[in-house]
Design an enzyme around this catalytic site. Sequence first.
Site, mmCIF file in Angstrom:
data_model
loop_
_atom_site.group_PDB
_atom_site.id
_atom_site.type_symbol
_atom_site.label_atom_id
_atom_site.label_comp_id
_atom_site.label_asym_id
_atom_site.label_seq_id
_atom_site.Cartn_x
_atom_site.Cartn_y
_atom_site.Cartn_z
ATOM 1 C CG HIS A 3 42.533 -75.170 42.855
ATOM 2 N ND1 HIS A 3 43.261 -76.148 42.199
ATOM 3 C CD2 HIS A 3 43.167 -74.006 42.572
ATOM 4 C CE1 HIS A 3 44.284 -75.610 41.577
ATOM 5 N NE2 HIS A 3 44.256 -74.307 41.770
ATOM 6 C CE LYS A 36 41.630 -74.293 37.993
ATOM 7 N NZ LYS A 36 42.416 -74.748 39.134
ATOM 8 C CG ASP A 38 22.103 -78.394 27.029
ATOM 9 O OD1 ASP A 38 21.739 -77.553 27.878
ATOM 10 O OD2 ASP A 38 21.987 -78.220 25.800
ATOM 11 C CG HIS A 78 48.837 -73.861 35.820
ATOM 12 N ND1 HIS A 78 47.464 -74.014 35.818
ATOM 13 C CD2 HIS A 78 49.159 -73.476 37.074
ATOM 14 C CE1 HIS A 78 46.976 -73.729 37.012
ATOM 15 N NE2 HIS A 78 47.983 -73.404 37.793
ATOM 16 C CE LYS A 103 46.292 -77.492 37.724
ATOM 17 N NZ LYS A 103 47.382 -76.708 38.160
ATOM 18 C CG ASP A 118 52.408 -99.456 34.504
ATOM 19 O OD1 ASP A 118 53.533 -98.930 34.397
ATOM 20 O OD2 ASP A 118 52.070 -100.151 35.477
#
Length: 369
Positions: A105, A107, A112, A287, A289, A294
């Site tokens: 899952h 990405k 380089d 979508h 995450k 703090d």
Amino acid sequence: TEVRYYPIGEKMYAAMMEEMEQAQHYIFLEYFIIRQYSGMWQNILALLERKVREGVQVRLMYDDLGSVALLPGGYWHELEQKGIRCLAFNPFVPLVSLVMNNRDHRKILVIDGHTAFTGGINLSDEYINVTHPHGVWKDTGVMLRGDAVWNLTLMFLETWNAMRPEDTDFEPYRPGLHAPAGVPGETGGFVQPFGDSPLDAEPLAENVYIDILAQAKDYVYIATPYLAISNEMQTALCLAAKRGVDVRIVLPAKNNLFYVHWAQYRLLPTLLQSGVRIWYQPPPFAHTKLLAVDGYYCQIGSANLDARSLRLNFELNMEVFNPDVHDQITAHIDRAIIMGKEITADDLSTLPLLIKLRNAACWIFSPYL
């Protein structure tokens, strides 16, 4: 490591294309979803083919099940003929097998060795709002420049070599070898990327969440598209709220996986009773995450707060200790809260009985959602 935060997929995509154009040595890509007939992928593919002709090494991994209805069978072979070295991760076999549950899952885009992109954005047009199968799609990501890119490079190479052993030495891919002098960036700070794997004995992404919840003193803001967590994670959220920490969770009012949306209702009463505050954000579909704590700590990556991400998938998240990035993520979540509707115990108690039964039935399958 210098970090640039992108609050929506269109902006990150433009930056990805710009940085790949400048590649001189290698480009590594690892994605859960690639949609063949999308403008986003076709543009990236044309760029990669051109880079191959220029002598740049290009490697690509895609998850075979994540892209099963979006790419033709054996698509990796077609890319190999173009000079792009390609692997389909964990090729899908339509049999009852626990191995089929473990998906890649992540990405990752590495250029380089000194520049990388990650977050929640896959290579398909809905992630950059060219198409709208679920309405306007809001996703986030980051660009890294500096030492932390090495972690992403290692994750890619270790996965690649597990399936196609060919690199005996990873040292030629270190960040500093090809970095131009004075690589620009908006902000600096400490970054700790970490990869989570279902093949070890530790649910690392979940444990990192539990650890930071135990340390939080003032507030914890979370944005996630799905909420299907374990008892341990639920307890950590509740204990933080009972301790007086301002724990806020933002969820989309509707998401692209309706059964996960229904199942998460079973969690909400216990969280609310403990003092956790929860908002449902209206469209666009978020979508994202994100985690902010703090004033100094934030997290961004590929892992959702569900059992599939926290227990079954290969994932990549990053701890970022950077006030500027933290403030951008906090502002992002604050805007979602302002747009959203706070959920109360009364909202849940007035749900019709059939809806409650439906939600309970979906929750039975939560370990695999």
